[in-house]
Design an enzyme around this catalytic site. Structure first.
Site, PDB file in Angstrom:
ATOM      1  N   HIS A   1       0.858  -1.421  -0.024  1.00  0.00           N
ATOM      2  CA  HIS A   1       0.005  -0.133   0.112  1.00  0.00           C
ATOM      3  C   HIS A   1       0.830   1.299  -0.069  1.00  0.00           C
ATOM      4  O   HIS A   1       2.055   0.959   0.172  1.00  0.00           O
ATOM      5  CB  HIS A   1      -1.069   0.183   1.186  1.00  0.00           C
TER       6      HIS A   1
ATOM      7  N   HIS B   1       4.681  -4.342  10.657  1.00  0.00           N
ATOM      8  CA  HIS B   1       5.063  -3.690  11.846  1.00  0.00           C
ATOM      9  C   HIS B   1       5.152  -4.748  13.144  1.00  0.00           C
ATOM     10  O   HIS B   1       4.359  -5.975  13.055  1.00  0.00           O
ATOM     11  CB  HIS B   1       4.062  -2.789  12.402  1.00  0.00           C
TER      12      HIS B   1
HETATM   13 ZN   LIG Z   1       0.002   1.665   6.508  1.00  0.00          ZN
END
Ligand SMILES: [Zn+2]
Length: 259
Positions: free
Chosen positions: A53, A170
């Site tokens: 993204h 993450h």
């Molecule tokens: Zn993001």
């Protein structure tokens, strides 16, 4: 068989480097420097960039890497991705050059409007790169999509085989687990997972990849329709919720304010 290696970047991002022989491809290079350093140290040639993204912490390294390696950049067709050569959408498949990895594409909007996830097999093992859609024991914030879209996106990922290795963007796992325990304190799988993941972080290791079966057993955002999770969402909302999408939306807002 490719090796999939986490390159920690920025504050808490992982850039995933897929290494096969003398070649490497990277997923979501938010910073070029740590990728360059790894390639130099290992004597590797970069052969492809794959993007989930458009957020800066997933794409800001593209230009620096392209300056050194003129290579294909795969990414969502309906988002603005710098240097993208191959626009993709659900149903597409790609043979990632140089590393012997074939990936199929899923549309997983919610965190962004047209985010993609990639699904493949490496050494007989099902794998998925989920960007900021599905995290270990969590999910991305809804910056551009609706709760209903995100529930559909997460359901597609949750339907993958239980042993699927989940490579997300993450290291948020411990914070996510603490939230999950506030939602579902009676879930023994959660308590066990927290101990396991704390052990990894204590040894300086990534908690990723995670296994999809663990996500289904512990991730509250995949469990909004489970009675205990639904009841917790309803209690937090202080009203009757109509369905799992409303429960998901409540959980997402609850998590946004959770410390
Ligand atoms: Zn993001």
């Amino acid at each position: 068989m490719a090796q999939i290696i986490p390159i920690p970047a920025l504050r808490d991002n992982y850039i995933w480097l897929v290494r096969e022989g003398g070649n490497a491809a990277v997923v979501d290079p938010g910073d070029a420097a740590p990728v360059q350093a790894y390639l130099d140290r290992a004597g590797l040639t970069l052969t492809a960039i794959v993007i989930t993204h458009h957020h800066w912490d997933h794409v800001n390294g593209i230009a620096g890497l392209l300056a050194r390696f003129p290579i294909p950049v795969y990414g969502p067709a309906r988002e603005s991705i710098p240097g993208r050569t191959h626009p993709l959408a659900e149903g597409d498949t790609i043979a990632v050059p140089g590393v012997g990895l074939e990936l199929s594409v899923l549309d997983v909007p919610g965190h962004t409007a047209a985010q993609l996830a990639y699904v493949g097999t490496n050494n007989g093992q099902s794998i998925t790169f989920t960007g900021d859609t599905l995290f270990a024991c969590g999910c991305g914030r809804l910056f551009e999509g609706t709760p209903a879209q995100m529930v559909t996106s997460l359901s597609k990922l949750a339907a993958l085989p239980g042993d699927t290795q989940v490579y997300c963007g993450h290291e948020y796992t411990l914070a996510n687990l603490h939230f999950a325990l506030a939602v579902e304190p009676g879930n023994v799988a959660l308590t066990e997972r927290l101990a396991r993941e704390q052990g990894k972080r204590g040894r300086g290791l990534p908690t990723l990849p995670s296994a999809m079966a663990d996500e289904r057993a512990t991730n509250p955002f995949l469990r909004a329709g489970e009675p205990a999770v639904f009841a917790a969402a309803q209690a937090h909302a202080g009203r009757r919720l109509a369905d799992a999408v409303e429960a998901f939306a409540t959980l997402r807002e609850w998590k946004n304010g959770f410390t």
